[in-house]
Scaffold this motif. Structure first.
Motif, PDB file in Angstrom:
ATOM      1  N   ALA A 333       2.346  30.094  33.461  1.00 14.74           N
ATOM      2  CA  ALA A 333       3.728  29.853  33.878  1.00 14.74           C
ATOM      3  C   ALA A 333       3.853  30.060  35.383  1.00 14.74           C
ATOM      4  N   ARG A 334       4.970  29.627  35.932  1.00 19.09           N
ATOM      5  CA  ARG A 334       5.311  30.002  37.308  1.00 19.09           C
ATOM      6  C   ARG A 334       5.380  31.536  37.391  1.00 19.09           C
ATOM      7  N   THR A 360       0.200  25.036  27.928  1.00 22.53           N
ATOM      8  CA  THR A 360       1.588  25.407  28.152  1.00 22.53           C
ATOM      9  C   THR A 360       1.741  25.931  29.579  1.00 22.53           C
ATOM     10  N   ASN A 362       4.788  26.762  30.785  1.00 23.95           N
ATOM     11  CA  ASN A 362       6.106  27.403  30.840  1.00 23.95           C
ATOM     12  C   ASN A 362       6.190  28.529  29.821  1.00 23.95           C
ATOM     13  N   TYR A 363       5.196  29.416  29.871  1.00 22.28           N
ATOM     14  CA  TYR A 363       5.144  30.528  28.923  1.00 22.28           C
ATOM     15  C   TYR A 363       5.993  31.672  29.485  1.00 22.28           C
ATOM     16  N   LYS A 364       7.207  31.776  29.015  1.00 25.42           N
ATOM     17  CA  LYS A 364       8.226  32.628  29.658  1.00 25.42           C
ATOM     18  C   LYS A 364       8.148  34.085  29.229  1.00 25.42           C
ATOM     19  N   GLU A 399       1.352  20.314  28.678  1.00 29.93           N
ATOM     20  CA  GLU A 399       2.507  20.482  29.554  1.00 29.93           C
ATOM     21  C   GLU A 399       2.083  21.265  30.787  1.00 29.93           C
ATOM     22  N   ILE A 401       2.830  21.979  35.086  1.00 31.03           N
ATOM     23  CA  ILE A 401       3.976  22.500  35.829  1.00 31.03           C
ATOM     24  C   ILE A 401       4.388  21.456  36.867  1.00 31.03           C
TER      25      ILE A 401
END
Length: 480
Positions: A333-334, A360, A362-364, A399, A401
């Motif tokens: 993720a970011r 992934t 965007n693993y928040k 997915e 970024i």
């Protein structure tokens, strides 16, 4: 040698591989070394080192009735044996019985041997679990911001440690901790089953591990690690029961393991957001082979999500995934920073999967709100080849970024059989770039460019850890 392209032949080959794995998990490996001891009073044990001195847990007052606490007996035994490290090392035998205990620490040049009719039972009395500091590459506990309980079997700054048995059992009795997790009653992080920190020359092998409170096997900040022949079992709905989590480790070999888990069967890690970036210790030079995984809600092998120190040069081959959410998944993720690169996967047989390929971006999940959203990860040179899958819902969900695409993804020689009711969009790809050849169903446009002749690359050289040969050692058989 590449696995055959013919799917029928590959099914047969995969079945044979699976049978070999299962057989390997219930018998000790035969290795070159000394000739077998001529008496049945001793067991042959493959190990990185043999020991000069031996003791049995009962020598220190151990009681194997499953009720009496043996925490003091384990700690006293290891304290007594520790000075023998300079005189050929020592081994502690856990004989047949059920040995209830809280956390205890190992020592260097030491072997813990669990007999096949022995079970180490983890105490559910929290007073028998000392607190330890949070990991510097994580900045907080995984379950709660505070500290964390020591693992059941723990070691730090050690050299030459073997945890093994002839399929003896270590039972974490995790239901007590899972219940507290579900009720949000944890103030500190649950204990792991086995954790080795800042250590060198570690072997964990030939054991059955069941019902860990959280992660099962966690080598961290360590090098020269061999994990082999483990059967790891947890309910498929148990929280965070990862099987094996190599974390900021170098030169590691994981092989011949069978894992049923409520989380990722193997999760490769290297720290969490700004804390992992600052600590800066990657996981690198990792071999994973001959793995069988069952995990309906997670991955066979996950790279991340805590990967802020970086993950590189990972070689994965001969993986069987059955009723598992995804095969080899990248999670980031970011804010993570770091990198996942030079990943090579060859030879997977998959049956009843939600996804074959899953990445992934965007693993928040973040330790706190102090992470830097401009710290984006580098995901590049990811290679998959020789895959047969059946009863699949989605072929791929990739997915990346936005503004930070995942690049040089290569997929070749892949045959995916779909479930009776597959999703219409089989390849869902955003912010990724790469290549493919001989893939069915056909991949998405960002991967449509032809891969080089011969398919995706897999290194043929051996890493140093692959060259390590185990010795044949002998352990007194307390059941004889």
């Amino acid at each position: 040698m590449d696995l055959p392209k013919n799917s029928t032949k590959f099914h047969v080959t995969a079945a044979r591989i699976s049978a070999v794995i299962i057989l390997a998990l219930v018998s000790l490996a035969t290795v070159e070394g000394k000739k077998p001891c001529p008496t049945t009073n001793y067991l042959e044990v493959p190990a990185i080192s043999c020991r000069k001195h031996t003791a049995v847990l009962t020598d220190f007052g151990g009681v194997g009735d499953g009720v009496t606490s043996n925490t003091h007996a384990f700690r006293q035994a290891i304290e007594h044996l520790s000075p023998l490290a300079a005189d050929g090392g020592a081994q502690l035998i856990v004989p047949p019985g059920k040995w209830l205990t809280g956390s205890f620490n190992l020592t260097s040049h030491f072997t813990l041997f669990v007999h096949k009719y022995a079970t180490i039972l983890a105490s559910q009395d929290e007073s028998e679990w000392p607190l330890v500091a949070v990991l510097p590459s994580y900045g907080r506990g995984r379950d709660a911001p505070g500290g964390r309980y020591s693992s059941l079997i723990f070691g730090t700054n050690l050299t030459d440690v073997v945890i093994t048995g002839n399929n003896g059992t270590i039972d974490g009795q995790g239901s007590y901790w899972w219940d507290k997790f579900h009720k949000d009653e944890l103030n500190v992080t649950r204990p792991y089953l086995i954790e080795m920190m800042y250590s060198d020359q570690i072997q964990i092998s030939d054991l059955t591990l069941v019902n860990s409170p959280s992660w099962f096997v966690h080598p961290i900040y360590s090098r020269n690690v061999i994990i082999r022949g483990l059967t790891i079992l947890a309910p498929i709905d148990s929280p965070n029961t990862d099987g094996i989590d190599p974390d900021s480790c170098s030169n590691t070999r994981i092989e011949d393991c069978f894992i049923v888990s409520g989380d990722d069967c193997i999760a490769v890690k290297s720290g969490w957001d700004q804390y992992g970036i600052k600590f800066g210790m990657p996981t690198e030079d990792l071999v994973i082979r001959r793995l069988t995984c069952i995990s309906p809600d997670s991955a066979g092998i996950a790279l991340g999500s805590e990967m802020s120190g970086g993950i590189r040069n990972v070689r994965i081959e001969n993986v069987t995934g059955i009723n598992t959410q995804s095969a080899v998944r990248i999670k980031t993720a970011r804010g993570r920073g770091g990198f996942v690169k030079d990943i090579f996967v060859r030879g997977m047989y998959l049956s009843t999967m939600k996804y074959v390929f899953w990445m992934t971006g965007n693993y928040k999940s973040h330790p706190d709100d102090k992470f830097d959203p401009t710290a984006v990860p580098e995901i590049t040179n990811i290679n998959y080849r020789d895959v047969v899958a059946e009863n699949v819902t989605y072929s791929a969900r990739l997915e990346g970024i936005s503004g930070d695409p995942f690049t040089d993804i290569c997929i070749s020689n892949v045959k995916i059989g779909l479930t009776a009711k597959p999703k219409k969009l089989q390849w869902n790809c955003t912010d990724v770039e790469g290549f493919s050849s001989d893939v069915m169903p056909p991949p998405c446009a960002p991967l449509a460019k032809a891969a080089k002749s011969g398919g995706c690359y897999f290194p043929e050289d051996e890493l140093p850890i692959e060259k390590v040969q185990l010795k044949t050692c002998f352990v007194q058989n307390p059941a004889s």
